[in-house]
Structure formats: structure tokens, C-alpha cells
Design an enzyme around this catalytic site. Structure first.
Site, PDB file in Angstrom:
ATOM      1  N   THR A 193       0.934  -1.156   0.126  1.00  0.00           N
ATOM      2  CA  THR A 193       0.019  -0.114   0.234  1.00  0.00           C
ATOM      3  C   THR A 193       0.824   1.330   0.038  1.00  0.00           C
ATOM      4  O   THR A 193       1.952   1.329   0.453  1.00  0.00           O
ATOM      5  CB  THR A 193      -0.889  -0.048   1.210  1.00  0.00           C
ATOM      6  OG1 THR A 193      -1.669   0.920   1.294  1.00  0.00           O
ATOM      7  CG2 THR A 193      -0.198   0.051   2.608  1.00  0.00           C
ATOM      8  N   ARG A 203       4.157   8.295   9.008  1.00  0.00           N
ATOM      9  CA  ARG A 203       2.977   7.514   9.478  1.00  0.00           C
ATOM     10  C   ARG A 203       2.814   5.949   8.815  1.00  0.00           C
ATOM     11  O   ARG A 203       3.237   5.989   7.692  1.00  0.00           O
ATOM     12  CB  ARG A 203       1.641   8.172   9.164  1.00  0.00           C
ATOM     13  CG  ARG A 203       0.383   7.541   9.465  1.00  0.00           C
ATOM     14  CD  ARG A 203      -0.058   6.574   8.444  1.00  0.00           C
ATOM     15  NE  ARG A 203      -1.469   5.693   8.519  1.00  0.00           N
ATOM     16  CZ  ARG A 203      -2.180   4.933   8.090  1.00  0.00           C
ATOM     17  NH1 ARG A 203      -1.301   4.585   6.878  1.00  0.00           N
ATOM     18  NH2 ARG A 203      -3.196   4.373   8.471  1.00  0.00           N
ATOM     19  N   GLY A 205       0.720   2.256   8.594  1.00  0.00           N
ATOM     20  CA  GLY A 205      -0.441   1.734   8.879  1.00  0.00           C
ATOM     21  C   GLY A 205      -0.218   0.449   9.287  1.00  0.00           C
ATOM     22  O   GLY A 205       0.644  -0.169   9.421  1.00  0.00           O
ATOM     23  N   GLY A 229      -5.904   1.844   8.806  1.00  0.00           N
ATOM     24  CA  GLY A 229      -5.071   0.953   9.475  1.00  0.00           C
ATOM     25  C   GLY A 229      -4.869   0.972  10.962  1.00  0.00           C
ATOM     26  O   GLY A 229      -4.579   0.188  11.643  1.00  0.00           O
TER      27      GLY A 229
HETATM   28  N1  ASP Z   1      -4.756   0.011   5.481  1.00  0.00           N
HETATM   29  C1  ASP Z   1      -4.068   0.858   4.872  1.00  0.00           C
HETATM   30  C2  ASP Z   1      -3.384   2.049   5.768  1.00  0.00           C
HETATM   31  O1  ASP Z   1      -4.066   2.327   7.014  1.00  0.00           O
HETATM   32  C3  ASP Z   1      -4.567   1.819   3.829  1.00  0.00           C
HETATM   33  C4  ASP Z   1      -5.932   1.225   3.126  1.00  0.00           C
HETATM   34  O2  ASP Z   1      -6.052   0.194   3.141  1.00  0.00           O
HETATM   35  O3  ASP Z   1      -6.779   1.896   2.784  1.00  0.00           O
HETATM   36  O4  ASP Z   1      -2.342   2.270   5.491  1.00  0.00           O
END
Ligand code: ASP
Length: 313
Positions: A193, A203, A205, A229
Site C-alpha cells: 500500500t 505514518r 499503517g 490502518g
Molecule cells: N490500511 C491502509 C493503511 O492504513 C490503507 C487502506 O487500506 O486504505 O495504511
């Protein structure tokens, strides 16, 4: 014996055949997952993974990824990586060629360089345009200093970062989840991601946090997440789903229970999960939207869309 198969989130749909072909030729779940995730990372149209991912507040793309081998419970992950597109492959190298589990930032980039990965530009015309629109549409209305990088510090001093985070639309983030079982019954799960669009620099996630956004175990099954996340980190959601299955819940009930756990936090943002059990049963669930996932086994010609469940309570 379960027929080898691969599943993924919607952004992996058009690439699942790559992993399926590897599985059909007797390849490993690890190779199938890595190759499929690589294809999503290389797809410039996907604004939430790899090339073309929406950048952070400073306009810099920082990628997170993890991969887990359900046979050995070995895993590798990288976070906040700049200038390398195939972060799932770097994560795999962390797993196989280093004594570590998680490398971040400059260290992860140094490791990637040592492993022979080539640097590349991650911004595309599309992601630059989206970033620019954000700056024009919202940031500079809040504070004219947003046009300079120094604005971040001022922003934190003068505004509430939580409020800023709450303004980020759910449309502006995403992740790819791919998981597979091969003809030896070995399972693998991979997640990659660019994280929340316009996130605070550094940051991280749930995607590279093993147990939060990704977990698998040959003896039980696999689970992975997309969504806000921070929530999956707080609840170790992927590991929890696998544990729920290990303790007797069916994959569907394990996913639903884990989404109820998320709802009980009563926090901003949604969560989605994708899972399978050791018998090859698959399921997905979401706290906010219609949930579907895609499945191919070694005899499939096309990815099959499978319905999951929306869990609002
Ligand atoms: N889970 C990912 C994050 O928080 C983002 C997402 O899946 O939308 O980085």
C-alpha cells in the site's frame, strides 16, 4: 487436498491470473502472491499501491508492505519506503535474506539497494494532479503557509492533526491484499500500500505490521486487511481472525466478529478484511461498504467475484 487457489481484493482482480498460472505450474504460494502483488504495484492507475500511489502531506510517496509464509511463520515487512516500487519483493528479501522482520525508511531503502532493487519515480501525472487538487481545494484554504513545506510544523502547532486526519475521505486510501494456497498446502499472504493519502510523513499503517494487516498460518488459514490502518493495529485484526478460526469459528464468522470488534471502537474510518481457512473456504467483510473479493483456482479461466458481508453493528 484443496485445489491450489489465489484470492485478492478488487484491485488485484485483473492480475490474479498471474499468480494462478504460477500455482498451476506447481509454483509456490509465495511466488504466486509476490508476482500478483508486483503487478498491482506496477499498475499506474491504482492510486493506493506502488506506482501512482497518492503521496503524503509533503507530496512524497511512502510505501508499506509485508509478506508472510504460513509454513514457517516467517515474515518480512518494510515501511515508509521511498523511490522503490516493488516493496512486497523488498519485504520478501527481508524475510529470506535478513535476520529481521521489519525495516523502515532509509534503512529499508539501503537494504533494497544492497539487494539490487532499482530506484524509480513513484509519482505519476495522475497522483501529482490529485495532490495538487488537495493543496488547492483544502489545504491552502485553511492556511496559506500550506504552499510551503514548513507548513506542517505550523499546522501541528495551530491545528488538530486528528481533525485533519478525519477530513481525509475514505476514497483516498486503499491497499492490495493477495493470499494463496499451493499444491503442497502451503499458504502465503501479501499486502502492499501507499497508505492513507496525504498521511503525515512517516505514518505507518497496518499493512506492514504483522498481525495487524497481515497474518497466515498453514494450520489455520490466512487473513489481511484494508481500511483505516490504525484500527487494525489497535486490535491486531488479521491475527485475531486467524485466532478466531483456530478456536473453532468458521471463516465467515471470524471475519464478521473481527469487524464487530472494529465497530466497538466507535472510531472514525472503516475496515475491511479478506480471509480463507485451511479448507479453502474464503470470505470478506467490511464495516462500511459492500464487500466482495476475487477467487481463482488452478482450473479457473476468469476471476470469480465472491460476496462478503457488510457489518455495521
Ligand atoms: N490500511 C491502509 C493503511 O492504513 C490503507 C487502506 O487500506 O486504505 O495504511
Amino acid at each position: 487436498m484443496v485445489k491450489p487457489f489465489i484470492i485478492g481484493t478488487v484491485n488485484a482482480r485483473d492480475f490474479l491470473h498471474i499468480g494462478k498460472e504460477i500455482l498451476r505450474r506447481g509454483g509456490s504460494a509465495l511466488d504466486a502472491v509476490e508476482a500478483t502483488v508486483n503487478a498491482v504495484e506496477n499498475n499506474p492507475m491504482d492510486t493506493s499501491v506502488g506506482l501512482g500511489g497518492i503521496p503524503n502531506m509533503l507530496g512524497v510517496v511512502q510505501l508499506d508492505a509485508s509478506i508472510m509464509d504460513g509454513r514457517t511463520l516467517k515474515t518480512g515487512a518494510v515501511a515508509a519506503v521511498e523511490n522503490y516500487v516493488n516493496v512486497i519483493s523488498i519485504a520478501r528479501k527481508v524475510m529470506e535474506n535478513s535476520p529481521h522482520v521489519l525495516l523502515v525508511g532509509k534503512g529499508a531503502e539501503l537494504f533494497a539497494e544492497m539487494m539490487g532493487f532499482k530506484k524509480s519515480e513513484l509519482l505519476t501525472e495522475k497522483s501529482r494532479t490529485i495532490y495538487k487538487a488537495f493543496l488547492e481545494d483544502s489545504l491552502d484554504k485553511l492556511d496559506e503557509r500550506f504552499s510551503e513545506k514548513g507548513y506542517i510544523i505550523d499546522y501541528i502547532k495551530n491545528f488538530d492533526l486528528r481533525e485533519w486526519y478525519s477530513k481525509l475521505a475514505d476514497d483516498y486510501h486503499g491497499t492490495v491484499n493477495v493470499m494463496a494456497m499451493d499444491d503442497r498446502g502451503d499458504v502465503c499472504s501479501g499486502v502492499s500500500t501507499s497508505g492513507t493519502a496525504l498521511k503525515f510523513p512517516g505514518r505507518v499503517g497496518d499493512s506492514p505490521i504483522i498481525g495487524a494487516g497481515n497474518y497466515c498460518d498453514n494450520r489455520v488459514g490466512a487473513a489481511a486487511c484494508t481500511g483505516r490502518g490504525e484500527l487494525a493495529i489497535r486490535l491486531s485484526t488479521a491475527r485475531t481472525i486467524v485466532s478466531y478460526m483456530d478456536n473453532g469459528l468458521k471463516v465467515k464468522d471470524a471475519c464478521i466478529k473481527a469487524m464487530r470488534d472494529i465497530n466497538s471502537l466507535k472510531e472514525l474510518g472503516g475496515m475491511n478484511c479478506l480471509a480463507f481457512d485451511k479448507h479453502g473456504e474464503t470470505f470478506s467483510a467490511s464495516t462500511t461498504r459492500v464487500s466482495v473479493h476475487y477467487y481463482m483456482d488452478v482450473d479457473s479461466d476468469e476471476p470469480e467475484e465472491r460476496q462478503g458481508e457488510t457489518v455495521r453493528d
